[in-house]
Motif scaffolding. Structure first.
Motif, PDB file in Angstrom:
ATOM      1  N   TYR A 297       0.542  -0.962   0.343  1.00 43.71           N
ATOM      2  CA  TYR A 297      -0.215   0.103  -0.464  1.00 43.71           C
ATOM      3  C   TYR A 297       0.904   1.537  -0.107  1.00 43.71           C
ATOM      4  O   TYR A 297       0.540   2.605  -0.287  1.00 43.71           O
ATOM      5  N   SER A 298       2.185   1.132   1.045  1.00 38.63           N
ATOM      6  CA  SER A 298       2.731   2.259   0.812  1.00 38.63           C
ATOM      7  C   SER A 298       3.582   2.457  -0.139  1.00 38.63           C
ATOM      8  O   SER A 298       3.379   4.039  -0.693  1.00 38.63           O
ATOM      9  N   GLN A 299       4.324   1.681  -1.136  1.00 35.26           N
ATOM     10  CA  GLN A 299       4.821   1.956  -2.489  1.00 35.26           C
ATOM     11  C   GLN A 299       3.200   2.591  -3.384  1.00 35.26           C
ATOM     12  O   GLN A 299       3.815   3.259  -4.001  1.00 35.26           O
ATOM     13  N   LEU A 300       2.599   2.107  -3.047  1.00 38.04           N
ATOM     14  CA  LEU A 300       1.148   2.223  -3.943  1.00 38.04           C
ATOM     15  C   LEU A 300       1.401   3.729  -4.150  1.00 38.04           C
ATOM     16  O   LEU A 300       1.460   4.993  -5.216  1.00 38.04           O
TER      17      LEU A 300
ATOM     18  N   LEU B 192      12.426   3.322  -0.348  1.00 40.87           N
ATOM     19  CA  LEU B 192      13.026   3.365   0.500  1.00 40.87           C
ATOM     20  C   LEU B 192      12.060   2.869   1.520  1.00 40.87           C
ATOM     21  O   LEU B 192      11.657   2.313   1.847  1.00 40.87           O
ATOM     22  N   ILE B 193      10.500   3.636   0.708  1.00 41.07           N
ATOM     23  CA  ILE B 193      10.049   3.479   2.613  1.00 41.07           C
ATOM     24  C   ILE B 193       9.411   1.831   1.876  1.00 41.07           C
ATOM     25  O   ILE B 193       8.485   1.660   2.715  1.00 41.07           O
ATOM     26  N   THR B 194       9.390   1.608   1.021  1.00 36.74           N
ATOM     27  CA  THR B 194       8.697   0.186   0.793  1.00 36.74           C
ATOM     28  C   THR B 194       9.671  -1.296   1.733  1.00 36.74           C
ATOM     29  O   THR B 194       8.846  -1.769   1.904  1.00 36.74           O
TER      30      THR B 194
ATOM     31  N   ARG C 149       1.978   6.574  -6.371  1.00 39.11           N
ATOM     32  CA  ARG C 149       0.651   7.784  -7.072  1.00 39.11           C
ATOM     33  C   ARG C 149       1.339   9.400  -6.421  1.00 39.11           C
ATOM     34  O   ARG C 149       0.610  10.610  -7.351  1.00 39.11           O
ATOM     35  N   SER C 150       2.028   9.358  -5.359  1.00 37.52           N
ATOM     36  CA  SER C 150       2.115  10.904  -4.476  1.00 37.52           C
ATOM     37  C   SER C 150       3.216  11.959  -5.573  1.00 37.52           C
ATOM     38  O   SER C 150       3.258  12.919  -5.065  1.00 37.52           O
ATOM     39  N   GLY C 151       3.885  11.017  -6.069  1.00 42.04           N
ATOM     40  CA  GLY C 151       5.078  11.141  -6.994  1.00 42.04           C
ATOM     41  C   GLY C 151       5.986  11.681  -6.960  1.00 42.04           C
ATOM     42  O   GLY C 151       7.084  12.235  -6.617  1.00 42.04           O
ATOM     43  N   LEU C 152       6.390  10.597  -5.621  1.00 42.28           N
ATOM     44  CA  LEU C 152       7.800  10.241  -5.532  1.00 42.28           C
ATOM     45  C   LEU C 152       8.898   9.666  -5.916  1.00 42.28           C
ATOM     46  O   LEU C 152       8.481   9.798  -7.026  1.00 42.28           O
ATOM     47  N   SER C 153      10.515   9.983  -5.104  1.00 40.59           N
ATOM     48  CA  SER C 153      11.086   9.844  -6.400  1.00 40.59           C
ATOM     49  C   SER C 153      11.026   8.512  -6.281  1.00 40.59           C
ATOM     50  O   SER C 153      11.411   8.077  -5.122  1.00 40.59           O
ATOM     51  N   ASP C 154      12.167   7.592  -7.475  1.00 47.93           N
ATOM     52  CA  ASP C 154      11.988   6.054  -7.384  1.00 47.93           C
ATOM     53  C   ASP C 154      12.713   5.287  -6.553  1.00 47.93           C
ATOM     54  O   ASP C 154      12.181   4.895  -5.265  1.00 47.93           O
TER      55      ASP C 154
END
Ligand SMILES: [Fe+2]
Ligand SMILES: [Fe+2]
Length: 473
Positions: A304-307, A321-323, A311-316
């Motif tokens: 969910y965090s990755q998704l 990192l969050i995933t 969609r929030s436009g964070l960098s790759d």
């Protein structure tokens, strides 16, 4: 400062060298020509003196001494003499009477000629009309056609008189100047020729091949094309081109080695990162098991965090990192004792406070590391219970004070808690979950993320289908 070119340096040196050479040449020629001219004029004066002497002697012998002035004027005009005068010596004065109204030695030059018994020449060459003055003494000698002693009753060697001649030497001086000017002109013409020729030689043999070499050296490096040595006409540039080709081959060989090493390093780094990611994920799973959390919670929160991050436009990199970091959001629960963590009923206020400490504990466990995955995990652990309106814990941060990772995991955690079944409760229907999340927009949850959730609910549901929750053992 711009450095001078080879051409400038060479032309400057040649000019200096030729200038010195021409100066020396002019000085030598000038002095020699002057000396030659002076000797010629002196000889001319001596010849005039002999002529006058012969004339005067003839007059004396024929008793027409009174016509001396007329005779001298004739000679002066004939020989183009500026001035001519006769100075009588003591013996002649005694013999024929004084004829020097200004006195015998009216100047130092005359005195010198009488005393030294040799001719005295004085050049006045720096005037508009240059002249030479010659004072030539007549000395009584017994020999020759004009035997002085036959008429004068004086001892041999007596200075009978002297002739004072001034001659115009403009012609000689002009000739000297003409010669010097010709030398100067010829030298300057040579200088010009040498400069033009040298410039062309440098241009054709140094500058042009050098530019060509630079251009081809760049191509040789970029396109791996050896420089063709046929295009150079001099051995130096051919050698340099050969050296560049050798050097270039070595660089290219080293580049291949370096590239290989670099690929190895990248692979090694990827392996380290993957290992870390797996370790972090495993730690999350361990925590999930211990908390008797519904199964696959960790996996789903990560997805969910990755998704949402995408969609929030964070960098790759931030998405990565969050995933990787989100599975550790509850790692602090490892520090909570079983009697509180696994208590089936409601927690007392004191127990609830202890439970809340898992956020800070998680942060303390992870924040010592400098690896960005663990740094991201530390932030997520600390802030995943913060709420958009500031009513969350542990710091009571508001809005965008809460890190985007904390806000994302908060929504993922809430969605998963409501939409998956737990031991003690059934999952909520999707519509109710959506309703609740909508309701929490701007309260518990970031309104932007809520909107992203609403726009992508189907994808969230897909994740729950891929990784369903089963009762934890
Ligand atoms: Fe938590
Ligand atoms: Fe959680």
């Amino acid at each position: 400062m711009k450095k001078p070119s080879i051409k400038t340096i060479t032309v400057k040196n040649i000019t200096n060298f030729i200038f010195i050479m021409v100066t020396i040449l002019l000085l030598i020629t000038g002095f020699n020509f002057r000396a030659l001219s002076k000797t010629a004029i002196e000889n001319q004066a001596l010849a005039h003196a002999e002529l006058v002497k012969a004339g005067l002697t003839a007059q004396m012998k024929s008793g027409v001494m009174a016509n001396q002035g007329f005779y001298l004027e004739e000679i002066r005009e004939l020989k183009k003499i500026n001035k001519v005068a006769i100075i009588r010596g003591e013996a002649i004065n005694t013999q024929f009477g004084t004829a020097n109204p200004e006195g015998l030695f009216r100047d130092q030059a005359i005195q010198q000629a009488f005393v030294t018994k040799t001719p005295v020449f004085t050049m006045d060459e720096f005037n508009l009309t240059p002249t030479i003055r010659a004072i030539i003494p007549y000395i009584a000698k017994p020999e020759g056609a004009l035997n002085c002693l036959s008429c004068h009753e004086v001892p041999e060697g007596t200075v009978l008189g002297a002739i004072d001649i001034t001659l115009d030497v403009t012609t000689y001086r002009n000739q000297s100047l003409l010669v010097l000017a010709s030398i100067l002109f010829i030298s300057l013409s040579f200088l010009l020729l040498i400069i033009v020729n040298t410039s062309q030689i440098i241009q054709h043999n140094i500058q042009e091949p050098l530019n060509k070499l630079i251009q081809h050296a760049k191509l040789a490096y970029k396109k791996n094309q050896p420089i063709s040595t046929d295009q150079f006409t001099t051995s130096e540039f051919t050698s340099v081109a050969d050296e560049i080709n050798l050097f270039n081959n070595e660089i290219i060989a080293h580049q291949d080695i370096l590239q290989g090493k670099n690929e190895q390093l990248v692979a090694l780094n990827n392996e380290i990162e993957n290992t870390l990611r797996e370790t972090v994920y495993t730690m999350g799973v361990i925590e999930e098991k211990r908390s008797q959390e519904t199964s696959n919670h960790t996996k789903r929160v990560a997805l969910y965090s990755q998704l949402m991050a995408k969609r929030s436009g964070l960098s790759d990199r931030e998405v990565e990192l969050i995933t990787a970091a989100s599975p550790l959001h509850d790692i602090g629960k490892i520090g909570i004792t079983d009697d509180i963590l696994l208590k089936p009923g409601r927690l007392s206020n004191a127990e609830h406070e202890i439970m809340k400490s898992h956020a800070r504990m998680g942060y303390t466990m992870l924040s010592h590391s400098k690896r960005d995955i663990l740094q991201a995990a530390a932030i997520t652990a600390l802030q995943h219970h913060e709420k958009w309106d500031g009513s969350g814990y542990p710091q009571g941060l508001q809005g965008e004070q809460i890190h985007i990772y904390g806000r994302i995991v908060a929504l993922a955690d809430v969605f998963d808690a409501l939409f998956s079944s737990r031991i003690y409760k059934e999952s909520w229907p999707l519509s109710k979950v959506i309703e609740h999340i909508k309701n929490q927009s701007g309260k518990h949850l970031d309104p932007n993320l809520v909107q992203i959730f609403l726009d992508n609910t189907a994808d969230f549901v897909k994740i729950t289908e891929l990784y369903p929750s089963k009762s934890s053992t």
